[in-house]
Design a protein around this motif. Structure first.
Motif, mmCIF file in Angstrom:
data_model
loop_
_atom_site.group_PDB
_atom_site.id
_atom_site.type_symbol
_atom_site.label_atom_id
_atom_site.label_comp_id
_atom_site.label_asym_id
_atom_site.label_seq_id
_atom_site.Cartn_x
_atom_site.Cartn_y
_atom_site.Cartn_z
ATOM 1 N N ILE A 100 35.205 -5.647 32.900
ATOM 2 C CA ILE A 100 35.861 -4.336 32.835
ATOM 3 C C ILE A 100 37.363 -4.570 32.867
ATOM 4 C CG2 ILE A 100 36.124 -2.088 33.955
ATOM 5 C CD1 ILE A 100 33.294 -2.395 35.043
ATOM 6 N N SER A 101 38.062 -4.016 31.865
ATOM 7 C CA SER A 101 39.515 -4.237 31.787
ATOM 8 C C SER A 101 40.267 -2.957 32.099
ATOM 9 C CB SER A 101 39.917 -4.688 30.383
ATOM 10 O OG SER A 101 39.042 -5.689 29.934
ATOM 11 N N PHE A 102 41.370 -3.140 32.812
ATOM 12 C CA PHE A 102 42.205 -2.014 33.230
ATOM 13 C C PHE A 102 43.592 -2.186 32.633
ATOM 14 C CE2 PHE A 102 39.030 -2.987 36.389
ATOM 15 C CZ PHE A 102 38.507 -1.752 36.719
ATOM 16 N N ARG A 103 44.111 -1.130 31.991
ATOM 17 C CA ARG A 103 45.421 -1.248 31.358
ATOM 18 C C ARG A 103 46.313 -0.045 31.642
ATOM 19 N NH1 ARG A 103 41.892 -2.621 27.344
ATOM 20 N NH2 ARG A 103 41.722 -4.877 27.120
ATOM 21 N N SER A 146 38.209 -0.239 30.012
ATOM 22 C CA SER A 146 37.255 -0.654 28.976
ATOM 23 C C SER A 146 36.084 -1.397 29.592
ATOM 24 C CB SER A 146 37.913 -1.623 27.994
ATOM 25 O OG SER A 146 39.103 -1.090 27.499
ATOM 26 N N ASP A 147 34.907 -1.146 29.025
ATOM 27 C CA ASP A 147 33.749 -1.933 29.460
ATOM 28 C C ASP A 147 33.076 -2.555 28.248
ATOM 29 O OD1 ASP A 147 31.495 -0.245 28.422
ATOM 30 O OD2 ASP A 147 32.368 1.239 29.768
ATOM 31 N N GLN A 148 32.124 -3.442 28.510
ATOM 32 C CA GLN A 148 31.384 -4.093 27.423
ATOM 33 C C GLN A 148 29.940 -3.621 27.416
ATOM 34 O OE1 GLN A 148 32.210 -8.159 28.665
ATOM 35 N NE2 GLN A 148 33.827 -8.319 27.127
ATOM 36 N N GLY A 149 29.767 -2.357 27.726
ATOM 37 C CA GLY A 149 28.417 -1.813 27.896
ATOM 38 C C GLY A 149 27.773 -1.308 26.621
ATOM 39 N N VAL A 150 26.800 -0.401 26.813
ATOM 40 C CA VAL A 150 25.971 0.080 25.703
ATOM 41 C C VAL A 150 26.758 0.817 24.625
ATOM 42 C CG1 VAL A 150 23.808 0.241 26.967
ATOM 43 C CG2 VAL A 150 25.419 2.145 27.086
ATOM 44 N N GLY A 151 27.881 1.389 24.999
ATOM 45 C CA GLY A 151 28.657 2.149 24.020
ATOM 46 C C GLY A 151 28.098 3.544 23.815
ATOM 47 N N ILE A 152 28.806 4.312 22.990
ATOM 48 C CA ILE A 152 28.441 5.714 22.747
ATOM 49 C C ILE A 152 28.468 5.951 21.236
ATOM 50 C CG2 ILE A 152 29.140 8.126 23.159
ATOM 51 C CD1 ILE A 152 30.730 6.915 25.643
#
Ligand code: ADP
Length: 265
Positions: A172-175, A188-194
């Motif tokens: 998980i990235s934080f900007r 941002s995550d690297q998950g299932v998406g939408i």
């Protein structure tokens, strides 16, 4: 739009006038429709945990309480459902507070860099080992005029989704990025998406891409709707970008003035 036509006829029988009254009822009807839908959703969301609890409690009362292999898990189901109802009612209260006219933010100047860092720290202490955090946050400070509790809630809702939808080993990235007159915060995550056509809907009350899945993960379907209201109350914007199977980024902005800061330093 609804139109009422009145025909003006003189004794001659000829039509020589036509009065048209146009009412803008669409907006009013839309609000009414949304209200009905909201009440139906709330009722449904409350009924689901209640009926589950009823059947587990019935089973316990019918004798399952004596069965040591069953009773603890039945009790734990009713506990989880109770927790879900408490979350739901808390979220509803939060939304209703924001809907009321006398809703006030208690704003103050906050060093956003530090504030964001602290919140990420708090999450980092509680996450399971399979998720990693990456901070891409400038070392400089950005002073923003915010209601700290409200923006904490916004971040909490977004970050808990990122964790919920992250896969094993996900990052998980934080900007924070600076733009003219605002900062853009993103997670941002690297998950299932939408899926693309659902992207804007996720900020609507009770909208979930996958209802069963979201429910299993303990969601109320209100987290992002609350985040949106709170960000907009700060004159910011919130949106999502996502690739199915790759991950999701939630962005929001907060007004920020470089000059103001220069005056302080
Ligand atoms: P919930 O309580 O169901 O998480 P939210 O309002 O927080 O409700 O989110 C609405 C829906 O948006 C979720 O049910 C899920 O389908 C989708 N969603 C939100 N964040 C993410 C994410 N990071 N990755 C994938 N889907 C997401």
């Amino acid at each position: 739009l609804r139109a009422n036509f009145s025909v003006i006829q003189k004794e001659t029988g000829f039509v020589n006038g036509l009065i048209t009254v146009l009412h803008d009822i669409t907006e009013q009807e839309k609000i009414e429709e949304e209200r009905r839908e909201f009440v139906a959703n709330v009722s449904h969301e409350l009924r689901t945990p209640l009926t589950t609890m009823r059947s587990y409690l019935e089973a316990l009362a019918d004798g399952a309480w004596k069965d040591e292999s069953l009773a603890p898990s039945f009790l734990s189901v009713t506990q989880n459902e109770t927790e879900r109802m408490i979350r739901l009612v808390n979220d509803l209260l939060q939304l209703s507070k924001m809907d009321s006219k006398d809703y006030n933010l208690s704003k103050g100047w906050v060093n956003f860099t530090k504030f964001f860092d602290h919140i990420i720290d708090r999450f980092e202490m509680t996450i399971e080992e399979h998720i990693t955090f990456q901070r891409d946050i400038p070392s400089r400070s950005y002073y923003v005029d915010i209601d700290e509790d409200k923006i904490t809630q916004v971040l909490y809702n977004i970050i808990s989704n990122a964790i919920k939808y992250s896969p094993e080993g996900g990052k998980i990235s934080f900007r924070i990025k600076e733009q003219p007159e605002k900062i853009v915060v993103s997670i941002s995550d690297q998950g299932v998406g939408i899926p693309k056509n659902n992207l804007s809907k996720i900020f609507e009350r009770f909208y979930r891409v996958d209802k069963a899945r979201a429910r299993n993960l303990g969601g109320t379907g209100l987290g992002l709707a609350i985040a949106k209201e709170m960000v907009e109350a700060h004159d910011g914007e919130i949106w999502a970008e996502s690739k199915e199977g790759k991950g999701t980024t939630i962005f929001f902005t907060l007004p920020y003035e470089q000059e103001q800061e220069d005056e302080w330093s």
